[in-house]
Design a protein around this motif. Structure first.
Motif, mmCIF file in Angstrom:
data_model
loop_
_atom_site.group_PDB
_atom_site.id
_atom_site.type_symbol
_atom_site.label_atom_id
_atom_site.label_comp_id
_atom_site.label_asym_id
_atom_site.label_seq_id
_atom_site.Cartn_x
_atom_site.Cartn_y
_atom_site.Cartn_z
ATOM 1 N N GLN A 94 -12.411 -4.900 4.785
ATOM 2 C CA GLN A 94 -11.523 -3.770 5.033
ATOM 3 C C GLN A 94 -10.366 -3.819 4.055
ATOM 4 O O GLN A 94 -10.123 -4.859 3.448
ATOM 5 N N HIS A 96 -6.128 -2.250 3.870
ATOM 6 C CA HIS A 96 -5.042 -1.621 4.622
ATOM 7 C C HIS A 96 -3.767 -1.763 3.804
ATOM 8 O O HIS A 96 -3.770 -2.405 2.755
ATOM 9 N N HIS A 98 0.815 -2.159 3.921
ATOM 10 C CA HIS A 98 2.070 -2.459 4.615
ATOM 11 C C HIS A 98 3.135 -1.644 3.884
ATOM 12 O O HIS A 98 3.091 -1.548 2.644
ATOM 13 N N GLU A 108 4.925 -6.968 1.543
ATOM 14 C CA GLU A 108 4.975 -8.270 2.253
ATOM 15 C C GLU A 108 5.415 -9.348 1.271
ATOM 16 O O GLU A 108 6.370 -10.073 1.536
ATOM 17 N N HIS A 121 -3.663 -4.459 0.803
ATOM 18 C CA HIS A 121 -4.428 -5.695 0.991
ATOM 19 C C HIS A 121 -5.910 -5.369 1.116
ATOM 20 O O HIS A 121 -6.306 -4.616 2.016
ATOM 21 N N VAL A 123 -9.269 -7.082 2.028
ATOM 22 C CA VAL A 123 -9.631 -8.296 2.763
ATOM 23 C C VAL A 123 -11.119 -8.600 2.596
ATOM 24 O O VAL A 123 -11.972 -7.744 2.879
ATOM 25 N N PHE A 133 -17.148 -12.717 9.914
ATOM 26 C CA PHE A 133 -15.723 -12.599 9.550
ATOM 27 C C PHE A 133 -14.881 -13.407 10.542
ATOM 28 O O PHE A 133 -13.974 -14.142 10.154
ATOM 29 N N LEU A 200 -3.029 -15.315 7.143
ATOM 30 C CA LEU A 200 -2.936 -13.929 7.601
ATOM 31 C C LEU A 200 -1.464 -13.641 7.846
ATOM 32 O O LEU A 200 -0.694 -14.542 8.172
ATOM 33 N N THR A 201 -1.066 -12.381 7.700
ATOM 34 C CA THR A 201 0.331 -12.038 7.968
ATOM 35 C C THR A 201 0.465 -11.325 9.318
ATOM 36 O O THR A 201 1.529 -10.835 9.667
ATOM 37 N N THR A 202 -0.662 -11.263 10.056
ATOM 38 C CA THR A 202 -0.594 -10.747 11.427
ATOM 39 C C THR A 202 -1.320 -11.765 12.308
ATOM 40 O O THR A 202 -2.138 -12.552 11.804
ATOM 41 N N TRP A 211 -4.859 -16.052 -1.508
ATOM 42 C CA TRP A 211 -4.212 -14.806 -1.942
ATOM 43 C C TRP A 211 -4.373 -14.622 -3.438
ATOM 44 O O TRP A 211 -4.249 -15.594 -4.207
HETATM 45 C C1 4HO Z 1 -7.336 -10.108 8.030
HETATM 46 C C2 4HO Z 1 -5.960 -9.540 7.785
HETATM 47 C C3 4HO Z 1 -5.239 -9.013 8.863
HETATM 48 C C4 4HO Z 1 -3.979 -8.473 8.621
HETATM 49 N N1 4HO Z 1 -3.443 -8.469 7.370
HETATM 50 O O1 4HO Z 1 -2.223 -7.935 7.138
HETATM 51 C C5 4HO Z 1 -4.122 -8.972 6.303
HETATM 52 O O2 4HO Z 1 -3.588 -8.881 5.198
HETATM 53 C C6 4HO Z 1 -5.417 -9.537 6.531
#
Ligand code: 4HO
Ligand code: ZN
Length: 263
Positions: A94, A96, A98, A108, A121, A123, A133, A200-202, A211
């Motif tokens: 995936q 996403h 921030h 971040e 990001h 992933v 996963f 992970l940042t969450t 990274w």
């Molecule tokens: C798997 C994962 C979940 C959240 N975040 O922010 C990430 O960057 C990666």
């Protein structure tokens, strides 16, 4: 304290979402971090990162109440990355973003303590060593995340197809089908990157991420950043809370070196 729209907004690190910054006891490789350019160490043995994504593996966009995720079919090795600091290939799961309430912050990671207005990001997980996963998330070499900074500038045509779909996922737990998207259009052509061992940042904040942070940002325009800010953390029917400042505070570098692929 900066005013951001209808209320005075504390510095991001004090933002309600992270009032007590989540730390994991005994964490020695947490993310995100500040990348001090002059302290990064050029590693001539780092290979170029090879990215090969198949747009037909793109499935849908969904608002998970923290960000919006574009998810991919990761049941085959059709969309993978290999090379760079990685021992083997990793599958795209995936991507996403921030971002901040205003353009002064949102990323971040920072570079020489500078925030970008947003950070992408992508992933990936190690499907060579682990069956899923969820398993890979718990392993030191389980994940590889490519970070790309977004800066304010020209409109990004590739991003616009994504932006046009956002109204359909305004509320938490909404999803829309999304296909034929190749996320490599969001990655700068410049091959330069930094790399370090992080997390992970969450939640679950597991220390399972290699990274790979691209040195060059991509440019997006103000309307595109504003579109991100129209999303909501909240579900339909709940009192609306705008999805902004969904980034974790900086974490201590501790005993880590950031390597660069460039001199
Ligand atoms: C798997 C994962 C979940 C959240 N975040 O922010 C990430 O960057 C990666
Ligand atoms: Zn992320």
């Amino acid at each position: 304290i900066k005013s951001c729209g209808n209320h005075s907004c504390p510095h991001p690190a004090l933002h309600p979402l992270w009032q007590s910054p989540l730390t994991i006891p005994g964490g020695t490789r947490q993310s995100p971090i500040n990348i001090q350019w002059r302290d990064s160490v050029y590693d001539p043995f780092l290979k170029p990162l090879k990215i090969s994504y198949d747009p037909t593996t793109c499935l849908h966009i969904w608002n998970n109440g923290y960000s919006f995720l574009v998810e991919f079919d990761d049941s085959t090795d059709k969309s993978i990355i290999v090379g760079g600091p990685l021992e083997n290939q990793y599958r795209l799961k995936q991507f996403h973003f921030h971002w901040g309430a205003i353009n002064d912050w949102g990323s971040e990671h920072t570079v020489d303590s500078k925030f970008y207005p947003a950070e992408l990001h992508l992933v990936h997980w190690n499907a060579v060593d682990y069956p899923s996963f969820e398993d890979a998330v718990m392993e030191g070499n389980g994940l590889a995340v490519i970070g790309v900074f977004l800066k304010l500038g020209a409109r990004h045509e590739g991003l616009q197809t994504l932006v046009d779909a956002l109204p359909a996922v305004r509320h938490k737990d909404t999803v829309i089908e999304f296909d034929e998207f190749d996320p490599s259009c969001l990655i700068p052509s410049c091959p330069d990157y930094w790399t370090y061992a992080g997390s992970l940042t969450t939640p679950p904040l597991t220390e399972s991420v290699t990274w790979i942070i691209k040195k060059k940002p991509i440019e997006v325009d103000e309307d595109q950043l504003e579109a991100f800010r129209t999303l909501l953390f909240t579900s339909d029917g709940e009192e609306e809370r705008r999805m902004v400042d969904n980034f974790r505070p900086l974490q201590p570098l501790m005993n880590r070196t950031v390597r660069s692929s460039f001199q």
